[in-house]
Motif scaffolding. Structure first.
Motif, mmCIF file in Angstrom:
data_model
loop_
_atom_site.group_PDB
_atom_site.id
_atom_site.type_symbol
_atom_site.label_atom_id
_atom_site.label_comp_id
_atom_site.label_asym_id
_atom_site.label_seq_id
_atom_site.Cartn_x
_atom_site.Cartn_y
_atom_site.Cartn_z
ATOM 1 N N HIS A 66 0.835 -1.174 0.022
ATOM 2 C CA HIS A 66 -0.052 -0.189 -0.125
ATOM 3 C C HIS A 66 0.966 1.061 0.114
ATOM 4 O O HIS A 66 1.805 1.235 0.769
ATOM 5 C CB HIS A 66 -0.861 0.010 1.237
ATOM 6 N N GLU A 88 0.242 4.230 0.746
ATOM 7 C CA GLU A 88 0.127 5.379 1.747
ATOM 8 C C GLU A 88 1.102 5.695 2.764
ATOM 9 O O GLU A 88 1.735 4.554 3.014
ATOM 10 C CB GLU A 88 -1.301 5.178 2.640
ATOM 11 N N ASP A 106 2.148 6.171 5.699
ATOM 12 C CA ASP A 106 2.154 5.537 6.997
ATOM 13 C C ASP A 106 2.966 4.205 6.777
ATOM 14 O O ASP A 106 3.423 3.610 7.860
ATOM 15 C CB ASP A 106 1.029 5.595 7.816
ATOM 16 N N HIS A 107 2.816 3.552 5.573
ATOM 17 C CA HIS A 107 3.428 2.174 5.228
ATOM 18 C C HIS A 107 4.707 2.252 4.495
ATOM 19 O O HIS A 107 5.552 1.640 4.654
ATOM 20 C CB HIS A 107 2.467 1.438 4.887
ATOM 21 N N HIS A 165 -8.924 1.138 0.616
ATOM 22 C CA HIS A 165 -9.382 2.449 0.533
ATOM 23 C C HIS A 165 -8.544 3.649 -0.337
ATOM 24 O O HIS A 165 -9.252 4.362 -0.609
ATOM 25 C CB HIS A 165 -9.483 3.037 2.015
ATOM 26 N N ASP A 221 -3.655 -2.507 5.654
ATOM 27 C CA ASP A 221 -4.698 -1.704 6.677
ATOM 28 C C ASP A 221 -5.855 -2.610 6.671
ATOM 29 O O ASP A 221 -6.448 -2.689 7.923
ATOM 30 C CB ASP A 221 -5.381 -0.485 5.627
ATOM 31 N N TYR A 224 -11.917 1.536 13.132
ATOM 32 C CA TYR A 224 -10.919 1.691 12.113
ATOM 33 C C TYR A 224 -11.523 1.435 10.810
ATOM 34 O O TYR A 224 -11.275 1.913 9.872
ATOM 35 C CB TYR A 224 -9.632 0.710 12.176
ATOM 36 N N HIS A 240 -1.392 -1.994 11.185
ATOM 37 C CA HIS A 240 -1.724 -1.394 12.373
ATOM 38 C C HIS A 240 -2.391 -2.441 13.569
ATOM 39 O O HIS A 240 -3.073 -3.164 13.274
ATOM 40 C CB HIS A 240 -2.657 -0.284 12.142
HETATM 41 FE FE1 FEO Z 1 -3.826 3.382 4.355
HETATM 42 FE FE2 FEO Z 1 -2.491 2.620 7.178
HETATM 43 O O1 FEO Z 1 -2.470 3.344 5.480
#
Ligand code: FEO
Length: 393
Positions: free
Chosen positions: A79, A81, A83-84, A146, A165, A191, A222
Motif C-alpha cells: 500500500h 500510503e 504511514d507504510h 481504501h 490496512d 478503524y 496497524h
Molecule cells: Fe492506508 Fe495505514 O494506511
C-alpha cells in the motif's frame, strides 16, 4: 521496540506510536497506533513487508540493524500510503541492493509520492508468486481497501496473511497478538468505520476471495496480530453485510436548549419503543465514535438549531462525514428548531446524496418545544418503529 518472532524466521519489526492522537489531521487516535512491518527470512532471500511512517523510520532501521539484518532482497509494498511506505527511501538507502516489489499502480503512486526511481521496482500481477527459497509469497491485488493500489501478501508455507490496512486497528500495545478481543473488536470496528466503510462492497468481495486461502494468522499493518483469524474475519463479514440493527444514531447540537429539549424527549420516546438510541452531542463528541456507531445502525436522526438560515456548522461537518463514509443506513430524519425561518432541511437533504436512505417526515419547530411538538416527536418515533418492524429488525 524490540523485534518479535511470529514463527521461525518470521518477525514483527515495526514500531509503536504511543502518543499519536490524530491521523491525517482528522481521525482521533485515542489509543495511539502502530506501523507494523514484517521481516521474512527465506532460505535464499529476505523480504521486508511494508515499512513505517517516516516519523519512525530511524527506529525501523535500528530494529533491523540490531537484529544483524545486513541484507534485504525485497521490500514488499502492499500500500502506497505514507504511514507504510514513507520509510521506503530510508530503507532503500540502508539496503541499497533491495528492490521494491509491488503492483504497477502502487509503483506509479510510490514514484509520484516518494520520488523512488523506476529501476528500483519489480512489478507483479495478481496471483503472481515470489520465492524466498523455502518460503513463497503470493500477491492478491485488492483495489479499494481504501486506495486503488492496495494488495495483500500471503505467505503460503506458514499460512500467514499480510493484509496491510485491512483488518487493522489503531491500537498501540506491547503485545504481539490480540489478547483482549472486546478491546480489539472496538478498535478494529472504529478503524473500519473511519477508513473502509465507504468501500464496503469492494471489501466484501476481497473477503470472499480470501475464503480460498487457508489463513492461520493475520498480520495487519496497524495494531496487534490475529492468531485466531476467524475472529476478525467474522467481524468484517458482519460489518460489510447488508444487516442493520434496531438503532437510531442521533448526532445533535443545541445552542439555547430548544433542540436539546427535543433530543431528550425523543431519546425517551425511542427507549419506550425498545429502539436503541445513541446520541452524540457534536459540541463534545469524538467523531470516530460517531463513525463507529454508523457501521450497523438502520437510522440516523440529525438534531440541529438554525444558524444563519442553515444547520449549525458542527452539524454540517458531521453530515458531510456521514455522507462521505457511506454507511448502510436505511432511514434518516431531522429534528430541530428555528426562530424566524431558514433552509436547514434543504441544505441537509442536499448533503446526503450518497446515503441510500428514505427520509422520514422531519420535525422542525418554532422556538422552544410545546405540547404539540412533543406529539410530533412521538409520531416520528412511531414511524421509525414501524419501519424497523417492517425490516424485521
Ligand atoms: Fe492506508 Fe495505514 O494506511
Amino acid at each position: 521496540m524490540p523485534i518479535m518472532e511470529i514463527k521461525p524466521n518470521i518477525f514483527a519489526v515495526g514500531t509503536i506510536d504511543w502518543d499519536r492522537r490524530l491521523f491525517d489531521e482528522l481521525i482521533p487516535l485515542p489509543d495511539g497506533t502502530s506501523y507494523n512491518s514484517y521481516l521474512i527470512k527465506g532460505s535464499e532471500k529476505i523480504a521486508l513487508i511494508d515499512t513505517v511512517d517516516p516519523i519512525k523510520e530511524d527506529e525501523l532501521v535500528d530494529n533491523l540493524k540490531k537484529s544483524n539484518i545486513n541484507k534485504i532482497n525485497y521490500v514488499i509494498s502492499n500500500h502506497a500510503e505514507q504511514d507504510h511506505s514513507g520509510g521506503l527511501p530510508k530503507i532503500l538507502s540502508a539496503y541499497p541492493d533491495a528492490k521494491v516489489v509491488t503492483n504497477p499502480k502502487c509503483k506509479d503512486i510510490l514514484m509520484d509520492l516518494l520520488l523512488i526511481p523506476e529501476d528500483k521496482f519489480i512489478t507483479i500481477q495478481n496471483g503472481e508468486t515470489l520465492s524466498l527459497g523455502d518460503k513463497t509469497l503470493e500477491f492478491i491485488i485488492a483495489p479499494w481497501v481504501h486506495w486503488p493500489e492496495t494488495m495483500l501478501t500471503y505467505l503460503r508455507e506458514d499460512k500467514i496473511l499480510f493484509p496491510c490496512d485491512l483488518f487493522g486497528s489503531h491500537l498501540a500495545t506491547s503485545e504481539l497478538y490480540v489478547t483482549d478481543e472486546c478491546k480489539i473488536y472496538q478498535s478494529a470496528k472504529r478503524y473500519y468505520a473511519e477508513i473502509m466503510m465507504p468501500f464496503r462492497t469492494n471489501i466484501k468481495k476481497h473477503i470472499e476471495k480470501l475464503n480460498n486461502y487457508e489463513i492461520e494468522i493475520i498480520a495487519p499493518s496497524h495494531g496487534p496480530v490475529y492468531n485466531k483469524s476467524e475472529f476478525i474475519m467474522n467481524a468484517y463479514k458482519d460489518w460489510t453485510s447488508d444487516n442493520v440493527k434496531n438503532e437510531v444514531i442521533l448526532p445533535f447540537v443545541s445552542m439555547h436548549n430548544s433542540t436539546r429539549k427535543m433530543v431528550d424527549y425523543f431519546i425517551s420516546a425511542l427507549i419506550k419503543r425498545n429502539i436503541t438510541v445513541k446520541p452524540f452531542n457534536l459540541a463534545k463528541t469524538d467523531i470516530g465514535e460517531l463513525a463507529m456507531s454508523l457501521v450497523d445502525a438502520s437510522t440516523i436522526v440529525i438534531g440541529s438549531p438554525t444558524v444563519l438560515t442553515g444547520p449549525h456548522p458542527q452539524v454540517l461537518y458531521a453530515v458531510y462525514l456521514a455522507n462521505a463514509l457511506r454507511p448502510k443506513l436505511k432511514y434518516a430524519s431531522v429534528i430541530g428548531s428555528y426562530s424566524w425561518g431558514g433552509r436547514m432541511l434543504d441544505i441537509i437533504k442536499s448533503m446526503i446524496t450518497n446515503l441510500k436512505v428514505e427520509l422520514i417526515e422531519p420535525v422542525m419547530i418554532k422556538g422552544y418545544p410545546k405540547e404539540d411538538d412533543f406529539k410530533l416527536l412521538d409520531k416520528l418515533a412511531d414511524e421509525i418503529l414501524k419501519k424497523h418492524n417492517n425490516e424485521g429488525i
